[in-house]
Design a protein around this motif. Structure first.
Motif, PDB file in Angstrom:
ATOM      1  N   LYS A 115      38.383  57.359  17.147  1.00 28.82           N
ATOM      2  CA  LYS A 115      39.850  57.391  17.079  1.00 28.82           C
ATOM      3  C   LYS A 115      40.415  56.119  16.463  1.00 28.82           C
ATOM      4  N   SER A 116      39.548  55.328  15.834  1.00 31.92           N
ATOM      5  CA  SER A 116      39.958  54.067  15.192  1.00 31.92           C
ATOM      6  C   SER A 116      40.601  53.109  16.199  1.00 31.92           C
ATOM      7  N   GLY A 117      40.209  53.231  17.460  1.00 34.00           N
ATOM      8  CA  GLY A 117      40.741  52.340  18.487  1.00 34.00           C
ATOM      9  C   GLY A 117      42.131  52.717  18.968  1.00 34.00           C
ATOM     10  N   ILE A 118      42.668  53.855  18.498  1.00 27.05           N
ATOM     11  CA  ILE A 118      44.016  54.279  18.891  1.00 27.05           C
ATOM     12  C   ILE A 118      43.950  54.924  20.267  1.00 27.05           C
ATOM     13  N   ASP A 119      44.805  54.485  21.175  1.00 29.77           N
ATOM     14  CA  ASP A 119      44.813  55.005  22.539  1.00 29.77           C
ATOM     15  C   ASP A 119      45.599  56.310  22.577  1.00 29.77           C
ATOM     16  N   THR A 120      44.979  57.359  22.049  1.00 30.89           N
ATOM     17  CA  THR A 120      45.674  58.645  21.956  1.00 30.89           C
ATOM     18  C   THR A 120      45.889  59.248  23.339  1.00 30.89           C
TER      19      THR A 120
END
Length: 530
Positions: free
Chosen positions: A181-186
């Protein structure tokens, strides 16, 4: 207590010793494990080669001296090459399948201290796969002391019982999914579950992966992250090769994908390896695979299944072993029905299929992605840009509302952030910039019939955003009639012509005036902007 049975190889080096009393001062693993007061061995299944039968008899005598209750059961197993993994594993598997193992009646310990390293690995694998229903047993000499018994311990392969290992596995898995998730806190639950599944598939399978979803949903970025994750796990050596199949047409498609030999067609002045060959030992991402022609699809299918194909103009096949990731915004099943996509290729791609939702379906993920795009801008431009509080709240209120359709998905969001960040004074995005960007997006996303209704010049951005499409169409028609009338009364008579006959008194001008006032509009406004 159930009888305890030890299964293991004779140690041709560690178990060997000269006859005489000095042998009792030497640690010999097979003898030593029967000397422990806290380990009862009822039967010792001793696997050996024909050349070591004498050593087995010798060990059986010593075991009988120290542990009379232990019965030694020799099992002859000869190998042409004791270091050939395939041969050793195969013969051990045949033994395990034919041996009368009864875990309900006996407890089994699999001794992995003796034998070649290949034999020890095979015993481990058979135990881990539950072909051997027991625990691993490990022995070693006692440090700093002369002790023929040595030390023993068992290894429990149920890793869930080891809190620290389970925790590390959980952390490693979380790191992998965060990486994808590219480090994104979805925050979207369905998207997060999908990423969890993709993480497991990425590290456990080399079968093709099909990523479906609208343009701009992030298929290309996710494909790249899958490759990067496999690279981190040392599962691929080759490069990541990406191509948009919509750009490939005619002979150019065949040449780009499969390569060509010099002279294969007009303009082929030299050999070309092609993208499939370039992706050898790596990953090939075919974006918009639904746009490929049927001939190219047939060759792709063969390349996936057989790992070889013919370049254009070649009479000899070339080989390439790659993992395929395919992306599409098309309904491939419908294209199969239309005869535009091969059903056998779809069947091959359909093992691991993941549907990426558009940004409008993940509105709760807009805020973390907003921060991600600001971070990307800072990396590209070397300048950190932030929102002030009022501007951030205003932008997120619009971005997460039904008015924001996000037809370009994350590409729209990335472009929006880039525009605001570029125009921001002193690295700070204020409310005026947000208002201008909202107006820009609203105009760009509005259908042509709505965009040309003339209300942009009359109403504020906030008012336009608050209008339902039904109300907007109605107001647009009222404004059009007013601008084409000579007076407020004339406009009223035109707009309320059907209902006038049902009323005893009529004041169409007043009725129209009150309607316009709901939107802070007056007759004078409409005449000025006519």
């Amino acid at each position: 207590m159930k009888p305890v049975v030890v299964i293991g190889f004779v140690g041709s080096t560690l178990d060997a010793s000269k006859r005489g009393p000095t042998r009792w001062n030497q640690w010999r693993p097979s003898v030593g494990l029967t000397m422990h007061e806290d380990l009862r061995v009822d039967r010792f299944v001793m696997i050996h080669g024909g050349v070591h039968r004498g050593l087995v008899d010798y060990l059986a005598e010593d075991i009988a001296a120290v542990s009379p209750e232990t019965m030694v059961e020799p099992i002859l197993m000869d190998f042409e090459d004791a270091w050939d993994f395939e041969e050793v594993y195969g013969k051990l598997l045949d033994f395990v399948r034919s041996y009368p193992l009864d875990p309900d009646a006996e407890d089994y310990l699999i001794h992995i201290t003796t034998g070649t390293h290949v034999a020890q690995i095979c015993l481990f694998l058979l135990t881990e796969a539950h072909y051997l229903p027991g625990q691993l047993l490990q022995t070693q000499p006692r440090r700093g002391a002369v002790d023929p018994k040595g030390v023993w311990n068992t290894i429990d392969l149920d890793l869930s019982r080891y809190d620290s290992i389970a925790t590390r596995f959980a952390v490693a898995t979380a790191e992998s999914t965060s990486f994808l998730k590219s480090g994104i806190d979805t925050r979207n639950a369905a998207f997060n579950r999908m990423i969890d599944e993709i993480e497991q598939v990425a590290v456990r399978s080399r079968a093709p992966i099909l990523l479906m979803g609208p343009t701009g949903a992030g298929k290309s970025q996710l494909a790249r992250r899958i490759y990067d994750l496999k690279k981190l796990r040392h599962q691929v050596k080759g490069p990541f090769v990406e191509v948009n199949c919509a750009t490939l047409k005619g002979d150019g498609a065949m040449s780009a994908l499969f390569g060509h030999k010099r002279g294969a067609f007009t303009g082929a002045a030299s050999d070309r390896p092609g993208l499939l060959k370039s992706a050898n030992t790596g990953t090939l991402f075919l974006d918009e695979i639904g746009e490929l022609g049927l001939d190219e699809q047939a060759m792709i299918l063969r390349a996936i299944e057989e790992k070889r194909f013919f370049p254009m103009g070649a009479d000899k096949e070339v080989e390439s072993d790659f993992q395929l990731i395919a992306g599409t915004n098309r309904d491939l099943a419908s294209r199969v029905t239309e005869g535009r996509f091969r059903d056998d290729l779809l069947a091959r791609l359909n093992l691991w299929t993941f549907q990426l939702p558009g940004l409008a379906e993940r509105r709760e993920d807009i805020e973390p992605n907003l921060d991600y795009e600001l971070d990307r801008f800072a990396e590209r431009e070397g300048e950190r840009v932030t929102f002030n509080k009022e501007a951030r709240e205003s932008y997120l209120a619009f971005a997460t509302s039904a008015s924001a359709t996000w037809p370009g998905n994350f590409r729209d969001l990335a472009s929006s952030v880039t525009r605001m960040a570029t125009f921001s004074p002193k690295g700070r995005i204020d409310k005026s910039l947000v208002d201008a960007e909202i107006a820009r997006l609203s105009a760009a996303w509005r259908p042509t019939s709505v965009a040309e209704d003339g209300l942009d010049d009359l109403l504020s951005t906030e008012t336009l955003q608050s209008l339902d499409p039904f109300d907007r169409v109605q107001l647009s028609h009222v404004v059009e009639v007013c601008r084409g009338s000579r007076s407020l009364s004339e406009a009223g008579r035109s707009l309320f012509s059907a209902s006038r006959a049902q009323r005893s008194t009529t004041n169409d001008a007043d009725r129209l005036r009150k309607y316009l006032a709901r939107f802070d509009l007056t007759w004078a406004n409409l005449r000025e902007t006519r």
